[in-house]
Design an enzyme around this catalytic site. Structure first.
Site, mmCIF file in Angstrom:
data_model
loop_
_atom_site.group_PDB
_atom_site.id
_atom_site.type_symbol
_atom_site.label_atom_id
_atom_site.label_comp_id
_atom_site.label_asym_id
_atom_site.label_seq_id
_atom_site.Cartn_x
_atom_site.Cartn_y
_atom_site.Cartn_z
ATOM 1 N N SER A 117 0.833 -1.212 0.000
ATOM 2 C CA SER A 117 0.000 0.000 0.000
ATOM 3 C C SER A 117 0.863 1.256 0.000
ATOM 4 O O SER A 117 0.567 2.235 -0.697
ATOM 5 C CB SER A 117 -0.939 0.002 1.209
ATOM 6 O OG SER A 117 -1.791 -1.118 1.188
ATOM 7 N N ASP A 118 1.937 1.248 0.792
ATOM 8 C CA ASP A 118 2.865 2.383 0.786
ATOM 9 C C ASP A 118 3.539 2.541 -0.568
ATOM 10 O O ASP A 118 3.657 3.660 -1.099
ATOM 11 C CB ASP A 118 3.941 2.177 1.855
ATOM 12 C CG ASP A 118 3.496 2.628 3.235
ATOM 13 O OD1 ASP A 118 2.601 3.480 3.331
ATOM 14 O OD2 ASP A 118 4.045 2.119 4.223
ATOM 15 N N LEU A 119 4.020 1.444 -1.116
ATOM 16 C CA LEU A 119 4.787 1.515 -2.360
ATOM 17 C C LEU A 119 3.938 1.987 -3.528
ATOM 18 O O LEU A 119 4.365 2.833 -4.321
ATOM 19 C CB LEU A 119 5.410 0.156 -2.668
ATOM 20 C CG LEU A 119 6.483 -0.316 -1.684
ATOM 21 C CD1 LEU A 119 6.861 -1.767 -1.950
ATOM 22 C CD2 LEU A 119 7.712 0.581 -1.758
#
Length: 407
Positions: free
Chosen positions: A175-177
């Site tokens: 999700s961050d990436l």
């Protein structure tokens, strides 16, 4: 000119991963990125280990993955003089990136409205867990939380009822990436808009929005077909066979995407009659009758040695392979040929390795100019070069705790 974004200036107030991943992408493509960190603390991920870099810095391998091609300045934004330094750096920037809680920078005079007043064409990217609007806007958001809330974990892992079944996160902070990648895409779109109109803008990007947008075929199956997606382990919800199989000496991956490949593969494993069976002949039928099909295929594949079957599939131009461990893939000749592993060195000569930018641009390729810096190592030089401060001024600021001491 070094890179497609040469001449673009980025002020990065973000930390952890989504924001730094975006600024690293921009840096790889040639942008000049200044990373602002808290004196004496730095980016949280510097301490996310082990392992740590063996150079006395205490920096983790995690931090190294997302912070190349940046210069680090350590400025205390809670100090009025520090906040003023950051405003002056923003006035010289094209892009500001931040991932504070909604409204968190307003008390320092570093919010979008404050910075737009001094830099009208500024592109200001805000990354939060849930966005600047909506009932969850004030909540903190982290990758693991968003993987669960977005529905991703409802379709990841072994099926309920099987040993080990239940919700499972992805093995990387997906999700961050992906938020970092959408952030870079959005920044480039805003730059083109500014080029055409002279107008800056704010970009409001949320981890939850990003992850929901990536539900892709799984969401479409529900929205347009009424099918509630479930965990299927390594199987695919729409095409069969597309999963792992056990051979006599280990597992392999089989990824067949159409009826022609299915016919060729069943002939290869000695079951040509499956391609003429009405239950399996076309993709939709195979999905409906997957259990009956897979039972027969598993028995046939179990008689093969994995290397022999992979070689036979390669000869027939059928997609298949093994599950590599990370050391294996990073040493693979294909990865070496594509230049994905890059050697870098810090200012003191400490060597390290990074994974490179994956796109091969023929005219303006990515470059690897600056290894991930120590916290605040560029503070004095940036204040000299960007703001024209004198030696006496920066030394006074350092003694007052507004900026970090010289490393």
């Amino acid at each position: 000119m070094i890179g497609a974004l040469s001449g673009i200036k980025v002020l990065d107030l973000s930390r952890v991963l989504a924001g730094p991943w975006c600024s690293q992408v921009l840096g790889d493509l040639g942008a000049d990125v200044i990373k602002v960190e808290q004196p004496g603390q730095g980016d949280d991920t510097r301490k996310w280990g082990p392992p740590f870099l063996d150079d006395g810095s205490g920096d983790s391998a995690y931090y190294l993955c997302a912070n190349r091609n940046k210069r680090s300045v350590a400025i205390n934004m809670a100090d009025p003089e520090g906040a003023d330094l950051i405003r002056r750096l923003a006035a010289d920037a094209d892009i500001v990136i931040e991932n504070f809680r909604v409204g968190g920078l307003a008390k320092y005079g570093l919010d979008y409205d404050a910075l737009r007043a001094i830099k009208p064409d500024l592109i200001y990217l805000s990354i939060t867990g849930f966005g600047q609007t909506g009932p969850l806007r004030d909540n903190g958001g982290y990758d693991f939380l968003v993987q669960g809330m977005s529905g991703l974990m409802s379709v990841t892992g072994l099926p309920d009822g099987e040993p080990g079944g239940g919700p499972m996160k992805v093995g990387i902070p997906i999700s961050d990436l992906t938020t970092g990648l959408y952030a870079a895409i959005s920044v480039l779109a805003a730059l083109n808009h500014r080029h055409a109109t002279g107008e800056g803008q704010r970009i409001d990007l949320a981890l939850l929005d990003t992850q929901v947008s990536l539900l892709a075929n799984q969401a479409s199956n529900w929205m347009n077909g009424g099918m509630v997606p479930r965990r299927l382990g390594n199987q695919h919800p729409n095409t069969v066979p597309y999963q792992d199989f056990a051979c006599a000496d280990g597992s392999i991956l089989v990824a067949l995407g159409n009826d022609r490949q299915f016919r060729a593969f069943t002939a290869l494993i000695g079951l040509p009659e499956l391609a003429d069976d009405d239950r399996f002949a076309i993709s939709g039928a195979r999905s409906v009758n997957r259990d009956a099909l897979l039972a027969q295929m598993r028995r046939a594949i179990a008689r093969w040695k994995s290397d022999d079957l992979i070689a036979a599939m390669e000869a027939a131009k059928l997609p298949g392979g093994k599950v590599n461990e990370i050391p294996d893939v990073l040493l693979h000749p294909q990865i070496e040929a594509r230049g994905l592993v890059q050697d870098m060195a810090r200012a003191d000569g400490t060597p390290l390795k990074v994974l490179g930018f994956p796109a091969q641009l023929s005219a303006s390729p990515a470059t690897y100019r600056h290894a991930p810096p120590r916290s605040g190592e560029d503070t004095f030089l940036v204040l000299f070069d960007k703001l024209g401060l004198t030696q006496n001024e920066v030394e006074r600021l350092a003694k007052a705790g507004v900026i970090a001491e010289r490393l």
